[in-house]
Design an enzyme around this catalytic site. Structure first.
Site, PDB file in Angstrom:
ATOM      1  N   ASP A   1       4.076   7.415  11.419  1.00 39.48           N
ATOM      2  CA  ASP A   1       4.582   6.627  10.279  1.00 39.48           C
ATOM      3  C   ASP A   1       6.101   6.465  10.397  1.00 39.48           C
ATOM      4  OD1 ASP A   1       5.167   5.511   7.786  1.00 39.48           O
ATOM      5  OD2 ASP A   1       3.893   6.900   6.670  1.00 39.48           O
TER       6      ASP A   1
ATOM      7  N   SER B   1       1.214   6.356  -0.086  1.00 31.67           N
ATOM      8  CA  SER B   1       2.394   5.490  -0.083  1.00 31.67           C
ATOM      9  C   SER B   1       3.051   5.543  -1.472  1.00 31.67           C
ATOM     10  CB  SER B   1       1.966   4.068   0.304  1.00 31.67           C
ATOM     11  OG  SER B   1       3.077   3.258   0.530  1.00 31.67           O
TER      12      SER B   1
ATOM     13  N   ARG C   1       6.452 -10.352   4.002  1.00 33.11           N
ATOM     14  CA  ARG C   1       5.281  -9.591   4.422  1.00 33.11           C
ATOM     15  C   ARG C   1       5.310  -9.315   5.921  1.00 33.11           C
ATOM     16  NH1 ARG C   1       1.571  -6.375   1.817  1.00 33.11           N
ATOM     17  NH2 ARG C   1      -0.419  -6.418   2.861  1.00 33.11           N
TER      18      ARG C   1
ATOM     19  N   HIS D   1       2.021   4.003   8.994  1.00 37.91           N
ATOM     20  CA  HIS D   1       1.919   4.179   7.545  1.00 37.91           C
ATOM     21  C   HIS D   1       0.537   3.817   7.006  1.00 37.91           C
ATOM     22  CE1 HIS D   1       3.392   4.712   3.525  1.00 37.91           C
ATOM     23  NE2 HIS D   1       3.082   3.474   3.192  1.00 37.91           N
ATOM     24  N   ASP D   2      -0.104   2.822   7.610  1.00 33.59           N
ATOM     25  CA  ASP D   2      -1.409   2.361   7.113  1.00 33.59           C
ATOM     26  C   ASP D   2      -2.564   3.305   7.448  1.00 33.59           C
ATOM     27  OD1 ASP D   2      -0.610   0.150   5.732  1.00 33.59           O
ATOM     28  OD2 ASP D   2      -1.334  -1.318   7.177  1.00 33.59           O
TER      29      ASP D   2
END
Lengths: 499, 499
Positions: B436, B218, B287, B479-480
């Site tokens: 992602d 990232s 968040r 993405h994680d």
């Protein structure tokens, strides 16, 4: 550390706002060394975007909020009033309601040429200019004599949905039971509730037994499925553009954030802001998040790239990149144009949209039970599809986040297929757009596939279900394609309506 | 309309909170008809999610904010202090700074086995447990003896980036020039600034002339490119996982919304909330929006579908669907764990990340000019790469939204290729993940392609550039993925580091 001090050039570089004169370097250095109030290393960043929000609040306090939607009157639109109550999918009811609508073209003598046009979340009934209201409508170039929605042939009806704020009964309306504005005492509504309200206009006012077509884009694409399901024999054709057969978790996630952002604006005041400062900041932010889902990365790459609005200036935390100024502008345009509570309720209705058989059955049962109770009939709690709502002890969000879905994806697909089966004998056109991230193309493919399966299980060949998918070359406008790439949408639509 | 009134069953269905007794239907109807304070048609919706936010504010006011990040001390991490100023890409400077770091493994005698591990936006240096801090790190199972990042072989260094809040100098630090907390007098920083701070630790403290590798995921994937560009001869290998060579407008759009949501929380107070009520609501919402970009629709479809947390209850505007409770939980976990100002500055640094030659050249020139001015040298405004910042008159966001990119996409691609050329002779591993949406796989493909083109233009065959793309079958975590699908990431990484 070595406490080196600013040269005048450096200080001036950063402190133009506060340093009026330009002393020479040595003088500035000496001044800084002897000052009892030392200067910070860097200047305070400025936040013109926040100041603008404060100015808007100030102006609204001084001049009074004058929301655009409050100006919708019978001078501009027609109003259908239903004095019978409507019972809703999730246990609430409206003792009476009104639906704002507009029409184009002429209803023929056997009332067979009517098309009910159904709208997306924020649209009014003003799809096209009228004698009452000559302003351009949201589908101005799509509707008209010889246009894709040809008013030489069809009688087009468009309504503002219930829950909305452009003339139909919604949270900003007065509750006739106590004479107060509904606000968040408005009941939770569903897409299905919207179409059942429209149905009264179609049947009671226009005396239309069978619509030539129901059609809509986005939430309108949800409504046309719901209408054809609820009133199966009263619809010949169905056109769902950039819609879906049920929402999916990514869309719900995006709308969830929009709602939370709006609801945490202190001016929202749990929905009771009418006559006082509206939550314009929350609305602006909600619209900015929504705008991300309405367009697409490829379009922005092409239009804005990653360029800053003014690369000669220092970067800022307020809007700075071109894409940020675009989003900021999108939020600005909307923040006083639409009732925040309508946004919440209709956004929620989209999340709840689900054509699965189990969802449809449950909703119908719930409405019947509500109506029975309304009429004084005894329905024990144990028989209620929805347990009596104890709003005071609504579950805390699950802290451990361990809960997952109960029905498998395969079971859910079967449930959806069974729900769509009622539509499988109709003429249906499903249009999807590859660049859409909110109602992605796979959802329209899934819908068309399930409808075709249903058609074949009824002995048909599935040719009554047409599916068109616009490639990224056809349109990179994402979800908003139906507002922008009229030719790519219009061709298949007019062909389908006529043949 | 016929003013029909509630039956008791219906009233009870909706009004459990306010109706204590259960009179029979006829009695209730009679009572309602004669009441001077008529009841609304439906009950007020409840908002437990908002009440919880108010309770948190109340508790923070009463007990004082105790942010977790404030507890990071030298008991837990090592601290490197630089007493020389650092001049920044966008014209600011830090008169001195500190970098929190942790290490695993042993630096060999010729100092050739060090790997600099670079982190994503919200991570601390605590990638793995240490003697000082036995808590599990964010890559606990990736690092260790015999693990993918094998501490029997490598000496792994991980830092908290400057601008952060876990021990490195950031907005919550004290400005030595005036002894006050920086807050939003902290200068705008870039990813390049972060790596130049890390470089001092590597060179000055560890006396390492050449790192075996720089690697990160990232924003860490951005940092490793920036490090290898800035200190080309001091890096052997580069591993960029789920990174990019420059941000793209969709990512900027998502981060823009997060920042705006945070900045409009009244408790943010233009960055000056230290010691008072922190903007926990804005952080929670930011968040939640960020979490949408960290995972993927397919994963949510599989885990949550479109099921509601408790389908037996009436739908609510507070978190209701499983996906909503998931996002709500993600926001809850973070809202007091990370400094809001650090979030703003680092998020902005990600937006500004750009490996294009023009961007790199401009940044270097700007730093040199800032340093010259700091040293009392005269640099006329006309020669400044960045015009002196007049923060008081920062442009209004463009109202008409007519401005578009100046450089064509083709020119921008060429500019990027030229910027990446300095890395084209290195051993580079680029890993992307198909699911992602924040750093989409095409960005890693683009990076690998441009690097290979650069390698060939230097006479090589491009085999020094390796590219791995995880399919949706390998990982649907979006993405994680680098935190979750360790085996799919780790295999290629350890193989690349060793061979």
């Amino acid at each position: 550390m070595s406490q080196r001090l600013f040269s005048v050039g450096f200080a001036r570089h950063f402190s133009r706002c506060v340093v009026a004169s330009k002393p020479r370097a040595s003088a500035a250095r000496a001044a800084a060394m002897s000052t009892p109030n030392p200067r910070p290393s860097n200047p305070q960043l400025s936040f013109p975007c926040l100041e603008k929000l404060e100015q808007r609040s100030q102006s609204l306090v001084e001049n009074g909020p004058e929301p655009a939607y409050a100006k919708i009157t019978e001078d501009k639109v027609d109003i259908f009033r239903s004095t019978d109550p409507i019972f809703l999918d999730y246990g609430g009811y409206l003792p009476q309601f009104q639906v704002a609508y507009e029409t184009w073209g002429t209803l023929n003598s056997n009332r067979s040429n009517a098309i009910l046009l159904q709208t997306g979340l924020s649209a009014s009934s003003h799809a096209h200019s009228t004698a009452k209201n000559p302003a351009k409508g949201w589908w101005e170039n799509f509707i008209g004599p010889g246009k894709y929605l040809d008013t030489d042939k069809y009688f087009v009806i468009c309504t503002n949905v219930i829950g909305g704020c452009f003339g139909s009964t919604g949270p900003s309306s007065t509750d006739p039971s106590d004479g107060q504005v509904y606000a968040t005492r408005f009941p939770i509504i569903s897409v299905n509730d919207m179409v059942r309200a429209q149905h009264r206009l179609v049947k009671q006012h226009f005396k239309i037994d069978r619509l030539h077509a129901v059609m809509g884009s986005s939430m309108g694409g949800m409504q046309c499925l719901a209408y054809a399901h609820e009133f199966t024999d009263e619809v010949a054709k169905v056109v769902s553009i950039s819609g879906c057969a049920r929402s999916h978790p990514y869309s719900i996630a995006m709308r969830h954030c929009q709602r939370q952002v709006l609801m945490t604006d202190p001016n929202w005041n749990k929905g009771f802001y009418y006559g006082s400062l509206p939550p314009h900041t929350g609305m602006k932010l909600a619209r900015e998040i929504a705008t991300i889902t309405y367009r697409s990365g490829p379009e922005w790459e092409s239009r804005f790239g990653v360029e800053r609005a003014d690369p000669s200036k220092q970067p800022a935390l307020c809007p700075d990149f071109l894409i940020e100024t675009y989003l900021d502008h999108a939020g600005e345009k909307w923040c006083l144009e639409y009732d925040p509570n309508s946004f919440l309720y209709i956004s929620k209705a989209m999340d709840l949209f689900d054509m699965s058989l189990s969802a449809r059955t449950k909703a119908a049962r719930s409405r019947q039970q509500t109506e029975a109770r309304y009429n004084g009939e005894y329905v024990p709690d144990s028989e209620l599809e929805y347990k009596p709502v104890d709003q005071c002890s609504f579950d805390e969000p699950m802290r451990e986040n361990k809960r997952t879905r109960r029905m498998t994806p395969e079971e859910a697909a079967e449930d959806l297929k069974r729900g769509l089966a009622k539509l499988a004998a109709k003429e249906v056109l499903v249009i999807g757009v590859e660049s859409d991230i909110l109602f992605p193309a796979w959802q329209q493919r899934e819908m068309a596939d399930l409808l075709r399966q249903g058609a074949r299980e009824r002995g048909g060949d599935g040719s009554n279900i047409r599916h068109v998918e616009l490639s990224k070359e056809d349109s990179f406008y994402g979800h908003d394609t139906f507002l922008l790439a009229l030719d790519h949408i219009g061709g298949p639509v007019s062909d389908f309506l006529e043949n």
